[in-house]
Design a protein around this motif. Structure first.
Motif, mmCIF file in Angstrom:
data_model
loop_
_atom_site.group_PDB
_atom_site.id
_atom_site.type_symbol
_atom_site.label_atom_id
_atom_site.label_comp_id
_atom_site.label_asym_id
_atom_site.label_seq_id
_atom_site.Cartn_x
_atom_site.Cartn_y
_atom_site.Cartn_z
ATOM 1 N N MET A 196 -12.065 109.989 -15.138
ATOM 2 C CA MET A 196 -12.593 109.073 -16.156
ATOM 3 C C MET A 196 -12.476 107.622 -15.703
ATOM 4 O O MET A 196 -13.408 106.825 -15.882
ATOM 5 C CB MET A 196 -11.849 109.289 -17.473
ATOM 6 C CG MET A 196 -12.082 110.658 -18.087
ATOM 7 S SD MET A 196 -11.178 110.908 -19.637
ATOM 8 C CE MET A 196 -12.038 109.763 -20.719
ATOM 9 N N LEU A 237 -20.142 109.892 -20.688
ATOM 10 C CA LEU A 237 -19.137 108.821 -20.639
ATOM 11 C C LEU A 237 -19.671 107.565 -19.951
ATOM 12 O O LEU A 237 -19.596 106.463 -20.531
ATOM 13 C CB LEU A 237 -17.871 109.336 -19.954
ATOM 14 C CG LEU A 237 -16.748 108.310 -19.764
ATOM 15 C CD1 LEU A 237 -16.246 107.822 -21.115
ATOM 16 C CD2 LEU A 237 -15.606 108.911 -18.951
ATOM 17 N N LEU A 296 -18.359 114.207 -18.631
ATOM 18 C CA LEU A 296 -17.625 113.291 -17.754
ATOM 19 C C LEU A 296 -18.533 112.495 -16.818
ATOM 20 O O LEU A 296 -18.308 111.304 -16.597
ATOM 21 C CB LEU A 296 -16.603 114.079 -16.928
ATOM 22 C CG LEU A 296 -15.500 114.775 -17.732
ATOM 23 C CD1 LEU A 296 -14.620 115.616 -16.818
ATOM 24 C CD2 LEU A 296 -14.670 113.763 -18.500
#
Length: 338
Positions: free
Chosen positions: A35, A156, A152
């Protein structure tokens, strides 16, 4: 033609995402690395249009022999190169991390599903096609790969890009930031409603028929010796033809709804493009924006538009992966027996 019907039941999303997050919690450091790397690489994309605008301003301000203009141009150039290199390195680190994350999750899911299926009751096994059970497990495993990539790698960074670009544009021109924010929120809201409430119910039904088709094929082939013994090949072909016809109908309806969803997204992006470019031209005509500022706005919007267009695809992928994993996750609530 597909009938428009909104159905926003989110039980499948809650159960599948809860199942996925529980596996994420088993690898916290790896997840944090992934992340963080994607967040930083996306911030590099947010700043790239700004320095592109500064480069245009430097080139437009004077000739190459002008030391000040040359210095400003080279500063913008090296910043663009540095941001691009940082983005490449950070994304590479994130991809290496997500490979390990997903492989471990898929292995754990397969082992756990097999562990539970072996311990289901004899009645459950007697009333379930072996081919359908295998199809549920394998489809769910690969849907988990798509789900990880969608959340992900795709969603994001898209959210970071949206927020960052809106804040950066709003810092220079509050009205431009408001237009971009309003258009983006409207686009995401409509896309999410159509994907979750219009496409998802049809996809769920299509998946159930895909499971039946896989089960019918697997069991017919595995019992071929019995079919030959009774000379029932024609009967089996007719039975499979009925299943294929129903599968084709349900899958076709899902694809038509997905097409309608994509067309709606294209129309929304076109309206947003007209608003942003029109506002940039108005600011330039009033002397509130230079040529570099217009280039900054246009570059920001085209980068953001790519992310927004992809958000529609990502939401559809999220919906598809949720639907594909739903039957696998249901194994977790199935009682064990003898």
């Amino acid at each position: 033609m597909a009938r428009f019907k909104i159905d926003l039941r989110a039980s499948a999303f809650r159960s599948v995402l809860g199942f996925t997050f529980s596996h994420w919690r088993r690898q916290p450091w790896r997840l944090s690395l992934i992340m963080g790397a994607f967040l930083l690489s996306t911030l590099a994309d947010v700043l790239t249009p700004f320095y592109s605008g500064r480069l245009v301003d430097a080139v437009a301000s004077g000739a190459g022999t002008d030391a000040v203009a040359w210095s400003a141009a080279m500063t913008a150039f090296w910043m663009l190169m540095g941001l691009a290199l940082a983005g490449v390195l950070l994304r590479n680190a994130a991809f290496l991390g997500i490979v390990e994350l997903t492989l471990k999750m898929m292995s754990d899911v397969a082992a756990d599903a097999f562990h539970r299926v072996q311990r289901f009751s004899t009645d459950w096994h007697a009333n379930s096609f072996a081919g359908s059970t295998v199809r549920k497990i394998t489809r769910g495993m690969w849907a988990l790969d798509l789900l990880n990539d969608t959340i992900l790698i795709a969603l994001l960074p898209s959210v970071v890009m949206l927020v960052g670009s809106t804040l950066l544009l709003g810092w220079f021109w509050p009205l431009m930031g408001a237009v971009v924010a309003t258009g983006s929120v409207l686009f995401i809201t409509v896309t999410a409603m159509l994907s979750l409430g219009y496409v998802a119910p049809a996809a769920r039904l299509a998946n159930s028929w895909d499971t039946r088709l896989g089960g019918a094929l697997a069991d017919a082939v595995s019992c071929n010796a019995v079919v030959k013994g009774f000379g029932a090949e024609v009967r089996e072909e007719a039975r499979l033809a009925r299943v294929v016809a129903k599968w084709r109908l349900r899958t076709g309806r899902t694809w038509m709804r997905g097409t309608a969803n994509g067309t709606t997204q294209g129309a929304l992006l076109l309206a947003m493009r007209a608003a942003v470019i029109g506002l940039a031209l108005m600011l330039w005509a009033r002397g509130q924006a230079s040529a570099g500022d217009v280039a900054f706005v246009l570059t920001s919007f085209f980068v953001l538009q790519g992310y927004l267009r992809d958000i529609g695809t990502h939401i559809r992928n999220l919906q598809r992966s949720i639907n594909d994993m739903e039957e696998l996750v249901d194994f977790q609530s199935e009682p064990l027996g003898i």
